[in-house]
Design a protein around this motif. Structure first.
Motif, PDB file in Angstrom:
ATOM      1  N   GLY C 456       0.912  -6.590  20.664  1.00 53.11           N
ATOM      2  CA  GLY C 456       2.538  -6.554  20.417  1.00 53.11           C
ATOM      3  C   GLY C 456       2.881  -5.463  19.386  1.00 53.11           C
ATOM      4  N   PRO C 457       4.081  -4.290  20.154  1.00 52.47           N
ATOM      5  CA  PRO C 457       4.213  -3.193  19.040  1.00 52.47           C
ATOM      6  C   PRO C 457       5.519  -3.805  18.120  1.00 52.47           C
ATOM      7  CG  PRO C 457       6.314  -3.311  21.227  1.00 52.47           C
ATOM      8  CD  PRO C 457       4.662  -4.292  21.602  1.00 52.47           C
ATOM      9  N   ASN C 458       5.580  -2.983  16.739  1.00 44.42           N
ATOM     10  CA  ASN C 458       6.591  -3.161  15.565  1.00 44.42           C
ATOM     11  C   ASN C 458       5.864  -4.591  15.541  1.00 44.42           C
ATOM     12  OD1 ASN C 458       7.671  -0.879  16.541  1.00 44.42           O
ATOM     13  ND2 ASN C 458       8.493  -1.663  18.266  1.00 44.42           N
ATOM     14  N   ARG C 459       4.708  -5.162  15.556  1.00 42.09           N
ATOM     15  CA  ARG C 459       4.413  -6.429  15.005  1.00 42.09           C
ATOM     16  C   ARG C 459       3.860  -6.085  13.838  1.00 42.09           C
ATOM     17  NH1 ARG C 459       3.813 -10.977  19.999  1.00 42.09           N
ATOM     18  NH2 ARG C 459       5.971 -11.073  20.429  1.00 42.09           N
ATOM     19  N   ASP C 627       3.779 -13.865  10.745  1.00 45.72           N
ATOM     20  CA  ASP C 627       3.507 -13.080  11.412  1.00 45.72           C
ATOM     21  C   ASP C 627       5.142 -12.509  11.252  1.00 45.72           C
ATOM     22  OD1 ASP C 627       0.755 -12.863  12.054  1.00 45.72           O
ATOM     23  OD2 ASP C 627       1.155 -14.006  14.160  1.00 45.72           O
ATOM     24  N   VAL C 628       5.516 -11.059  11.574  1.00 44.94           N
ATOM     25  CA  VAL C 628       6.832 -10.236  12.005  1.00 44.94           C
ATOM     26  C   VAL C 628       6.735  -9.722  12.922  1.00 44.94           C
ATOM     27  CG1 VAL C 628       7.709 -11.098   9.331  1.00 44.94           C
ATOM     28  CG2 VAL C 628       7.086  -8.532  10.256  1.00 44.94           C
ATOM     29  N   GLU C 629       7.559  -9.724  13.584  1.00 47.61           N
ATOM     30  CA  GLU C 629       8.532  -8.406  14.294  1.00 47.61           C
ATOM     31  C   GLU C 629       9.896  -7.708  13.764  1.00 47.61           C
ATOM     32  OE1 GLU C 629       8.392  -8.751  18.610  1.00 47.61           O
ATOM     33  OE2 GLU C 629      10.105  -8.374  19.334  1.00 47.61           O
ATOM     34  N   LYS C 636      16.624  -5.368  12.361  1.00 46.30           N
ATOM     35  CA  LYS C 636      16.212  -7.158  11.261  1.00 46.30           C
ATOM     36  C   LYS C 636      15.498  -7.158  11.717  1.00 46.30           C
ATOM     37  CE  LYS C 636      18.124 -10.881  13.892  1.00 46.30           C
ATOM     38  NZ  LYS C 636      17.750 -11.719  13.387  1.00 46.30           N
ATOM     39  N   VAL C 637      14.547  -8.356  10.907  1.00 45.92           N
ATOM     40  CA  VAL C 637      13.178  -8.644  10.884  1.00 45.92           C
ATOM     41  C   VAL C 637      13.057 -10.216  11.624  1.00 45.92           C
ATOM     42  CG1 VAL C 637      11.076  -9.680   9.332  1.00 45.92           C
ATOM     43  CG2 VAL C 637      12.403  -7.457   8.758  1.00 45.92           C
ATOM     44  N   GLN C 741       2.458  -3.444   8.035  1.00 52.85           N
ATOM     45  CA  GLN C 741       2.126  -3.723   9.461  1.00 52.85           C
ATOM     46  C   GLN C 741       2.736  -3.211  10.530  1.00 52.85           C
ATOM     47  OE1 GLN C 741      -1.639  -3.631   8.879  1.00 52.85           O
ATOM     48  NE2 GLN C 741      -1.258  -3.818   6.693  1.00 52.85           N
ATOM     49  N   ALA C 742       3.811  -3.875  10.077  1.00 51.10           N
ATOM     50  CA  ALA C 742       4.509  -3.738  11.483  1.00 51.10           C
ATOM     51  C   ALA C 742       5.183  -2.381  11.541  1.00 51.10           C
ATOM     52  CB  ALA C 742       5.772  -4.610  11.419  1.00 51.10           C
ATOM     53  N   VAL C 743       5.932  -1.501  10.902  1.00 50.93           N
ATOM     54  CA  VAL C 743       6.711  -0.300  11.549  1.00 50.93           C
ATOM     55  C   VAL C 743       6.601   0.667   9.995  1.00 50.93           C
ATOM     56  CG1 VAL C 743       8.548  -1.757  12.241  1.00 50.93           C
ATOM     57  CG2 VAL C 743       8.782  -1.292   9.624  1.00 50.93           C
ATOM     58  N   GLY C 744       5.218   0.246   9.089  1.00 53.04           N
ATOM     59  CA  GLY C 744       4.601   1.394   8.257  1.00 53.04           C
ATOM     60  C   GLY C 744       5.834   1.712   7.277  1.00 53.04           C
ATOM     61  N   VAL C 745       7.049   0.687   7.120  1.00 50.22           N
ATOM     62  CA  VAL C 745       7.390   1.234   5.972  1.00 50.22           C
ATOM     63  C   VAL C 745       7.271  -0.170   4.135  1.00 50.22           C
ATOM     64  CG1 VAL C 745       9.202   2.335   6.835  1.00 50.22           C
ATOM     65  CG2 VAL C 745       9.744  -0.088   5.984  1.00 50.22           C
TER      66      VAL C 745
END
Lengths: 87, 162, 766
Positions: C456-459, C627-629, C636-637, C741-745
């Protein structure tokens, strides 16, 4: 012989040595014997016949709450570390 | 100081009349005037839910209700949840699931859960979490509390509650 | 969950023990689910007055004068006190068992002396007929302040031109330089540890990553505010009802601050609604005692929630520089870190522990750790669950993750390659005994969670480890065998999360009797031997050990009594815990219950005694996966899934061990994502309420899956390790790694709240 790891701020009394082998069956005896050879180290670590507040003893990796009275074995390693409080 | 008022309510099924100052919250009157200390105070501003009671079946922060507003209302507190027959299924489930550590939030959580199960006897995990979101617990991480409510629901808590 | 269903049938999963490993209902449970349990604020005594405390509106000011005359004249007011009502405290350091305290600082913190050092600092106190009246009286106290510039940030406080909190404070330098200076400073102490030659080792490193991190001040957030009720006897002794992690440490502090003989202070513990390290130091207890003395009436003081945030110990905000170097094979070759903790209004903070935890999970042959304990105009920091470890784990584990990325190595593989094991020497010099870090890493690697790909995206998925050293300290227990075959177990450890059960279970196991036949009571300081605080993850370990000793003592006494009855020598009699029976020659046998009854009728009472003062070796480790989104629009996480593996030694009551892990993880999640003290420039906390401070709610979270790894502690009769503190340390780093891992920051500031995350996302997008 037990080995005392000298805390950094006390190394100036022992010519910069990081660890020293010294005779003794308790932490107190080790430090007293060190003091004979390296005057000044006792007062750096102890006050009123106890470890200075904020310091603690670890023998063979175990933090001790017996302070200077903690017994040591002939092969023991002794560390003087910051006292730690838990939550 | 404003004059004291007489307030007539029903608490845990019994008629109760009390005298209070207009500035007193229902939480304060329960605890201080009526000596019902089972309802806990965590913040007194409606944030934590430790003081949750049921007013006419609805979960309410008793610290946000003035005692004078309780006139004629039907109030349920933690003291009225167990019966002579024993613990309520929710209380039993909280014990069996180890859903409490320090226990200060437990009375409020049981009251909120009781209100939920009365309305929705078979809630999803999401519905339980939503219904309990106003009750803060700092010890458990909520996991075992949610499981306890699920378990109480399975035990047929709603029917037992009536 | 990783524990077997069969546990609930009453058999330990390993079948090794009868009682240990089962999940009985806790002895204090029914009282707590029915509202009958009495907590701090639930105490009511005849003739009791209510106290209230006047607090400073300034973060930093000199007190020029305090006029209490108008307040004293208000009808219904019985006493008003200020710092002058306390005897002069000496500059003495008192050991509180878990950590030490400077009594002069403690006294000035309880009621300010010549200066207020944070917004909310207590200045005066009133006892009146009602709480409302007490608060009205506070409005009549006139305090003249000379406001001073506050300093709120640890790095600013370390600068030469910073406003100084304590004019007489000089830095104690623990480094080899051992510098001395006559210049006033906010730095109380500089810590220093070094192993090998880190500078040379970095020269040879294949990859070096160096980053800076900051973390906000956060609070323990226990739901029960502090509450204390004091009553004096005519002969000058005082009884204090209080919610505390340690009755004996309260007794000591109150006696020292008020100049009373220790034995004239009796502390009765109420139930305690959470503490997490925050209910060890006293705040209102000496105030209640002083008000009660002055008024001649019992006085209850209950803190309000805002004061709990503004004036009781949070855990330090921090600044950390972290540098790690690895060779081409991914082996760590060098570490170098500088850590500065905000101690708050007074020293000391948990910086020493932070220094010892920072590299605790890794074998780092050449390393250096420098730590600074720094005063700022915030409340005096206190212990909070693994104090100091969470801040430093955030830095270390984030840099480790970045190194894994550069190496192209799986973070689990990297950790297995570099993990501390038995014999690893930490940078502070201590070598580990048998520890279970590797087992926790393997448990995460093999978990269904880690083995299931995240789509899934942004995860993203993150991993981190953490450590806490755990305490041993002193505990006392007595056990009286009653005529009905049950045992009254008297203990001094206040029960903050099920310890009545875990202590009673170890006692029952040792005698082979059902846990339900052990009736525990947590009693006051006059009624049990000295017992250190419920803290440092020590109670199940140390008080459990004392209970084990008490049970052995009961065994011996029962054998002696049976020998008398049988008219044989004691040496011919043994205790058989499998059968819970005393056995003698020629098949003679007494069941436990039978002998208990007989002894009560016809022999001396059987009273077992147990004390412990052991040092828990090794400490405990945990490894977590999350695991986060991330919502890229808001920052928001959301936590999707969380698994925490921990070496717990032996799980005495697995449900409460799991509960400790789950609760610690969620506090760590709160610290990671939301919680912070938000100060304005004047040093006023602008979010001193639960929902503005934002502790996690039920709705913010998924289930938390604990994996209990049991590597029995060789230094305990039942292999117990402390479990309470470790689980708070890994979450912020694990979540930061997952966000990357989710958003590259890369998030290097806590909390990783939506504005901060969004800021980093927008910065990356340009």
């Amino acid at each position: 012989m037990p080995v005392v790891f000298i805390p950094p701020h006390a190394r100036r009394f022992v010519n910069g040595q990081k660890q020293i082998e010294v005779e003794g069956s308790t932490v107190e005896k080790l430090l007293r014997n060190l003091e004979t050879e390296y005057p000044g180290i006792w007062d750096t670590l102890c006050v009123d016949d106890a470890l200075k507040p904020g310091l603690a003893v670890a023998v063979d990796g175990n933090m001790s709450n017996r302070g200077l009275h903690q017994a040591v074995q002939t092969e023991s390693e002794v560390h003087i570390l910051p006292a730690v409080g838990g939550g | 100081m404003a004059k004291k008022r007489v307030v007539t309510t029903k608490i845990n099924g019994r008629p109760v009349e009390f005298l209070c100052e207009p500035r007193q919250t229902l939480l304060e009157v329960l605890r201080e005037n009526l000596d019902m200390i089972g309802t806990k105070e965590g913040c007194s501003n409606g944030n934590c839910g430790a003081c949750t009671i049921l007013i006419d079946g609805k979960a309410v922060d008793s610290c946000l209700v003035l005692a004078v507003e309780a006139e004629g209302m039907n109030i349920e507190t933690i003291e009225g949840v167990a019966s002579a027959d024993g613990l309520h299924p929710l209380q039993q489930a909280f014990l069996e699931e180890a859903a409490l550590q320090c226990g200060i939030c437990t009375p409020g959580l049981i009251m909120s859960a009781k209100a939920l199960l009365a309305q929705n006897p078979d809630p999803t995990e999401e519905e339980i979490r939503f219904a309990l979101a106003g009750n803060l617990c700092r010890c458990t991480g909520y996991d075992k509390i949610v499981r306890a409510v699920q378990s109480a629901a399975k035990m047929g808590c709603a029917s037992a509650a009536k | 969950m990783a524990t077997a269903e069969s546990d609930k049938t009453g058999l330990s999963s390993k079948g090794k023990y009868k009682v240990i490993g089962t999940r009985p209902i806790r002895p204090d449970g029914v009282d707590k689910v029915t509202g009958r349990a009495r907590y701090g604020a639930d105490i009511r005594l005849s003739g009791m007055l209510h106290g209230a405390i006047l607090r400073s509106p300034y973060a930093h000011a000199r007190i020029k004068s305090i006029d209490t005359s108008k307040a004293e004249q208000l009808e219904g007011v019985y006493a008003v006190i200020t710092h002058k009502d306390f005897p002069d405290a000496s500059d003495k350091i008192a050991e509180l068992g878990e950590g030490s305290v400077n009594l002069k600082h403690l006294s000035s913190n309880v009621l300010a002396d010549d200066k207020v050092l944070y917004k909310g600092h207590a200045v005066a106190a009133v006892a009146a007929e009602t709480t409302h009246l007490a608060y009205e009286a506070l409005d009549l106290i006139e305090v003249e302040y000379e406001p001073l510039t506050p300093v709120l940030d640890v790095r600013k406080a370390m600068q030469d031109d910073a406003p100084i909190l304590h004019e007489n404070q000089r830095m104690e330098d623990m480094s080899p330089d051992a510098t001395t200076s006559d210049k006033p400073t906010n730095i109380y102490k500089k810590f220093f540890f070094e192993q090998g030659d880190p500078d040379a080792a970095f020269e040879k490193a294949h990859i070096v990553v160096e980053r800076e991190f900051t973390t906000a001040t956060v609070h323990q957030g226990y739901i029960e505010p502090h509450a204390a009720t004091a009553v004096w006897s005519a002969e000058g002794k005082v009884t204090l009802y209080t919610c505390t992690q340690g009755t004996f440490t309260v007794r000591q502090q109150v006696a020292e601050l008020l100049g009373l003989p220790l034995s004239y202070v009796k502390v009765i513990p109420t139930e305690i609604g959470g503490g997490f390290g925050g209910k060890i130091r006293v705040y209102i207890d000496p105030v209640a005692v002083a008000l009660a003395r002055k008024s001649g009436r019992p006085v209850k003081v209950v803190m309000d929630r805002a004061s709990v945030f503004e004036a009781t110990g949070p855990t330090p905000g921090s600044w950390i520089r972290m540098k790690l170097g690895v060779d081409a094979q991914g082996k760590i070759v060098a570490g170098d870190t500088e850590i500065a903790f905000e101690s708050g209004a007074y020293p000391v903070s948990p910086i020493g522990a932070g220094c010892m935890c920072v590299f605790s999970c890794y074998d780092i042959p050449d390393g250096r750790i420098i730590g600074y304990d720094v005063c700022v105009n915030k409340p005096h920091s206190a212990a909070y669950r693994a104090p100091g470890s969470t801040q430093v784990a955030f830095a270390t584990e984030s840099v480790v993750d970045e190194i894994c990325e550069k190496l192209g190595m799986d973070p689990i593989e990297f950790r297995l390659k570099n993990a501390s094991v038995e014999g690893t020497r930490r940078v502070d010099g201590v070598a580990y005994p048998r520890i279970g870090l590797v087992e926790t890493i393997e448990a995460i690697r093999d978990s269904e969670h880690y083995q299931t790909p995240l789509a899934g995206p942004n995860r993203g998925r993150g991993v981190a480890s953490g450590y806490w050293m755990n305490a041993g300290l002193k505990s006392s227990v007595t056990a009286t065998v009653n005529g009905d075959g049950k045992v009254s177990l008297v203990e001094g450890s206040t029960d903050i999360g099920g310890s009545r059960a875990s202590i009673a279970m170890q006692f029952a196991e040792t005698l082979g009797i059902p846990m339900e036949d052990v009736v525990p009571a947590v009693v006051d300081t006059d009624s049990v031997g000295y017992t250190d605080v419920t803290g440092g993850s020590r109670v199940t370990y140390a008080t459990g050990w004392a209970a084990y000793e008490a049970a052995l003592d009961v065994q011996r006494q029962l054998c002696d009594r049976a020998a008398e009855f049988w008219e044989v020598d004691s040496s011919e009699v043994t205790y058989d815990k499998e059968d819970a029976a005393v056995k003698g020659p020629d098949g003679k046998s007494f069941g436990f219950v039978e002998l208990a009854e007989k002894v009560t009728q016809a022999s001396e009472p059987v009273v077992g005694r147990g004390v412990s003062n052991h040092n828990e070796p090794g400490g405990a480790f945990g490894t977590h996966a999350v695991d986060v989104e991330v919502d890229p629009e808001t920052g928001k996480v959301k936590i999707l899934r969380y698994t925490a593996a921990q070496d717990v030694g032996t799980a005495i009551h697995p449900s409460y061990v799991e509960g400790q892990v789950q609760g610690g993880v969620v506090q760590g999640i709160g610290w990671a994502l939301n919680e912070e003290y938000f100060y304005d420039e004047a040093g006023v906390m602008r979010n001193a309420s639960y929902l503005d401070y934002r502790v996690p709610t039920c709705y913010d979270l998924p289930m938390i899956d604990p994996i209990l790894v049991e590597v029995p502690n060789p230094g305990h009769p039942y292999g117990v390790r402390g479990v309470g503190e470790v689980p708070i340390a890994p979450p912020p780093a694990a979540i930061a790694n997952a966000i990357y891992q989710a958003v590259g920051v890369r998030m290097r500031h806590l909390p990783m709240s939506p504005p901060h995350v969004l800021h980093e996302i927008l910065k990356k997008e340009g």
